[in-house]
Design an enzyme around this catalytic site. Structure first.
Site, short mmCIF file in Angstrom:
data_model
loop_
_atom_site.label_atom_id
_atom_site.label_comp_id
_atom_site.label_asym_id
_atom_site.label_seq_id
_atom_site.Cartn_x
_atom_site.Cartn_y
_atom_site.Cartn_z
N ASP A 88 0.80 -1.23 0.00
CA ASP A 88 0.00 0.00 0.00
C ASP A 88 0.83 1.27 0.00
O ASP A 88 0.41 2.29 -0.54
CB ASP A 88 -0.94 0.02 1.20
CG ASP A 88 -0.22 0.34 2.50
OD1 ASP A 88 0.67 -0.44 2.88
OD2 ASP A 88 -0.53 1.37 3.13
N ASP A 91 6.02 0.38 3.01
CA ASP A 91 6.44 -0.85 3.66
C ASP A 91 6.07 -2.05 2.79
O ASP A 91 5.73 -1.90 1.62
CB ASP A 91 5.83 -0.95 5.07
CG ASP A 91 4.32 -0.78 5.05
OD1 ASP A 91 3.71 -0.94 3.97
OD2 ASP A 91 3.74 -0.48 6.11
N TYR A 235 -4.73 0.75 9.81
CA TYR A 235 -5.92 1.09 9.04
C TYR A 235 -7.17 0.80 9.87
O TYR A 235 -7.90 -0.15 9.61
CB TYR A 235 -5.95 0.33 7.71
CG TYR A 235 -5.00 0.89 6.69
CD1 TYR A 235 -5.29 2.07 6.02
CD2 TYR A 235 -3.79 0.26 6.43
CE1 TYR A 235 -4.41 2.61 5.10
CE2 TYR A 235 -2.90 0.79 5.50
CZ TYR A 235 -3.21 1.96 4.84
OH TYR A 235 -2.34 2.49 3.93
N GLU A 470 5.83 9.86 2.63
CA GLU A 470 5.38 8.50 2.33
C GLU A 470 4.28 8.53 1.27
O GLU A 470 3.28 9.23 1.43
CB GLU A 470 4.87 7.77 3.57
CG GLU A 470 4.56 6.31 3.27
CD GLU A 470 4.37 5.46 4.51
OE1 GLU A 470 4.53 4.23 4.41
OE2 GLU A 470 4.07 6.02 5.58
#
Length: 502
Positions: A88, A91, A235, A470
Site C-alpha cells: 500500500d 512498507d 488502518y 510516504e
C-alpha cells in the site's frame, strides 16, 4: 505511515489568502497554470506498477523492482496462493481495505474518464493496474464467507528496512469469516469487484466472475455486520461500516440495476453528509455516484443529490457552509500523514460531479447560493496543480515530475539499493545503512505523489519525515481521473458532453 484517520471537523482559516491565491493575471487568471498533465498521468500509473507484489510481468517498466512475496499464503493451515496485489505504501505489507479501495477508485476512473484515458494512450495501463488488484482479490476470496485480508505482520515488518525482494520478515496471514467478520473489508472488496465488472464487461467470463463474487461478498458483509480491527493501528475504520455498505450497494446497483440494491439504498442504508472522501470514508463518493437516480437516503429524509451538494459546500472556501481547512497556499488539509489523498480525492469527485451537473443541467445549491459546475472544475484543477508545482514552495510533490521533485520518498524499495536475490539483510543494520542517510534514494519512485505538505504549506524532503514523504497507492489511484481529464481536455477542463458509460 498513514495510520489514524477520523471524520473531518473544524472550520476554514485563511480564506482570504486562499481567494487571493486564485487571483492571477492574464490567461492564468481564467484557467490557472498549466503543466504536462499527460506526463504526470503516465508517471502516476507507473508508481502503481512499482507497488506490485508477486511475479512481475514481462513488460515490467520499473526495472529496479523484481519478483517478491512469492511464498505469500504459505503460512495458511492449508497453503493457498496469495501472491500478487499491492504494497500500500512504503512498507511491505498487503492491507486489504486500502488495497480494495485503490482498485475501486481505479475502476471508477477507468469508467468516468475512458475517452480521456484512451486519448492519452493510458487506458490499457489503467486496466492492467485494476486487474493486478482484482486477480489478487479473487485469490483472497476463493472460499464463500471467508476472506484473507492481510499478508505480513506490520509490527515485525516495520523493524526491518528492506526491499520486498529481500524481505525475510513473517508473511503472517489475517482473515475474516462468519465467526470473525469484517464488514468494511468485505463490502469494499464487493465494491471493487462490482466496479471492475463494468470495466471488463467485454471480457464476459471474467466480468461475470467478478460480479458473482461481488454479490456474495456484499451479502456476507450485510448479514455479518461487525468492524474488523485486525488492521489497527494502521488502518482503523473510524467511520464504521455503514459507508462501505452503501458504497458496495451503489456499485452493485450500477453494475446490475437490480431493484434489490435500490431497495437497500433507499430504505435500509445509512448515509451522512461529510467533508472528505478516503479509504475510510466513502459516503461522498456513493452520494455523487447515486445523485442522478433520484433515490433518497436514511428512509427518504434526504436525497443523494442534496448530500453530494453538502460535500461540495463543505469543501469550497467561497460558500456559506465551508468546513475544510485550506492552507494559505490553497491546499485542502485535513490531517498530516497522506493528506494528499484528500487533495486528489476531492479533485476526483469534483470533476466527476461537475460532468454530471453539466449533462443534467443542474447546479450545486449551498443554501440559497448556486454553484456552477465550472467552479468545481476550477477548484479541482487548483488542487492538482498545487501538487504538481503551483504552491508556495514552487516545487513538485510528484517524484520524477516537474521542478525540484522529491528525492527521498519514505519507501523501502526505492531507498534500498538493488541486492542479489537471496541476499540476507541484517535488520538491525538496515536502518543505519538505508533509512538514516541524508541522501537521495538510489531508485527513482517515478510518479509517486508524496503525503504532502503540512497545514502551513511546509514540506520536508527527508525519508524520516514520513508524514510528508510516504506515498500511498490510493493517493495515486484518486489522481488518475483528474490527471486524465486535464490531459485529455486541456487545462480549461472543458466539459464532456457524453452520457455516463456506467
Amino acid at each position: 505511515m498513514k495510520k489514524k484517520h477520523t471524520l473531518v471537523s473544524g472550520g476554514v482559516r485563511a480564506v482570504a489568502l486562499v481567494l487571493a491565491a486564485l487571483v492571477l493575471s492574464g490567461d492564468v487568471a481564467a484557467h490557472g497554470p498549466s503543466f504536462n498533465y499527460k506526463d504526470a498521468l503516465t508517471k502516476s500509473i507507473m508508481f502503481l506498477e512499482a507497488q506490485r507484489s508477486g511475479k512481475l510481468p514481462h513488460n515490467n517498466r520499473i526495472k529496479w523492482r523484481g519478483d517478491s512475496g512469492m511464498e505469500d499464503g504459505k503460512l495458511a493451515h492449508v497453503r493457498v496462493d496469495l501472491t500478487g496485489g499491492y504494497y500500500d505504501a512504503g512498507d511491505n505489507v498487503k492491507y486489504g481495505l486500502p488495497l480494495a479501495f485503490t482498485v475501486t477508485t481505479l475502476a471508477w476512473a477507468a469508467l468516468a474518464f475512458q475517452p480521456e484515458l484512451q486519448a492519452t494512450g493510458e487506458l490499457k495501463n489503467v486496466h492492467a493496474a485494476i486487474k493486478w488488484g482484482t486477480d489478487y482479490l479473487l485469490k483472497c476470496t476463493a472460499k464463500k464467507n471467508h476472506m484473507w485480508v492481510q499478508v505480513g505482520d506490520p509490527n515485525l515488518d516495520h523493524q526491518c528496512w528492506v526491499r520486498p525482494e529481500n524481505m525475510a520478515t513473517p508473511r503472517t496471514l489475517y482473515e475474516i469469516d462468519e465467526k470473525s467478520p469484517g464488514t468494511e473489508i468485505a463490502a469494499e472488496t464487493a465494491a471493487a469487484f462490482a466496479a471492475s465488472t463494468l470495466v471488463f464487461r467485454n471480457e464476459k467470463k471474467y466480468s461475470r466472475r467478478l460480479l458473482n463474487k461481488a454479490k456474495l461478498l456484499y451479502q456476507f458483509a450485510k448479514s455479518h455486520p461487525k468492524t474488523y480491527d485486525g488492521e489497527c493501528p494502521f488502518y482503523c475504520s473510524y467511520s464504521g461500516y455503514n459507508d462501505e455498505l452503501l458504497w458496495a450497494a451503489a456499485w452493485l446497483y450500477m453494475a446490475t440495476k437490480r431493484q434489490v440494491y435500490a431497495d437497500f439504498i433507499s430504505h435500509e442504508a445509512i448515509s451522512s453528509s461529510v467533508a472528505e472522501f478516503s479509504w475510510d470514508l466513502k459516503y461522498s463518493g456513493a452520494q455523487i455516484l447515486l445523485a442522478e437516480f433520484n433515490m433518497t437516503a436514511s428512509g427518504g429524509m434526504q436525497n443523494f443529490k442534496s448530500q453530494a451538494d453538502n460535500f461540495v459546500c463543505a469543501v469550497l472556501p467561497d460558500t456559506p457552509f465551508h468546513q475544510v481547512f485550506i492552507t494559505p497556499g490553497g491546499m485542502i488539509h485535513l490531517r498530516d500523514g497522506a493528506n494528499s489523498q484528500y487533495v486528489t480525492g476531492t479533485a476526483f469527485l469534483f470533476i466527476v460531479y461537475a460532468d454530471w451537473l453539466h449533462r443534467a443541467g443542474e447546479k450545486v445549491m449551498c443554501g440559497t447560493t448556486p454553484i456552477k459546475h465550472d467552479r468545481l472544475r476550477e477548484f479541482a484543477k487548483q488542487q492538482m496543480d498545487y501538487l504538481l508545482g503551483a504552491n508556495p514552495m514552487g516545487r513538485s510533490y510528484v517524484v520524477g515530475f516537474g521542478v525540484n521533485p522529491p528525492t527521498q520518498p519514505h519507501h523501502r524499495g526505492a531507498s534500498t539499493p538493488v541486492l542479489k536475490p537471496g541476499t540476507v539483510v541484517n535488520c538491525g543494520m538496515s536502518f543505519g545503512d538505508w533509512f538514516a542517510p541524508d541522501r537521495p534514494n538510489p531508485n527513482e519512485l517515478t510518479g509517486a505523489i508524496m503525503g504532502g505538505p503540512d497545514g502551513s504549506d511546509k514540506f520536508i524532503d527527508k525519508r524520516n519525515a514520513s508524514a510528508c514523504t510516504e506515498p500511498c497507492t490510493y493517493i495515486n489511484s484518486l489522481a488518475i481521473g483528474p490527471l486524465a481529464a486535464l490531459a485529455g481536455r486541456g487545462p480549461k477542463l472543458v466539459a464532456s458532453h457524453r452520457s455516463a458509460s456506467y
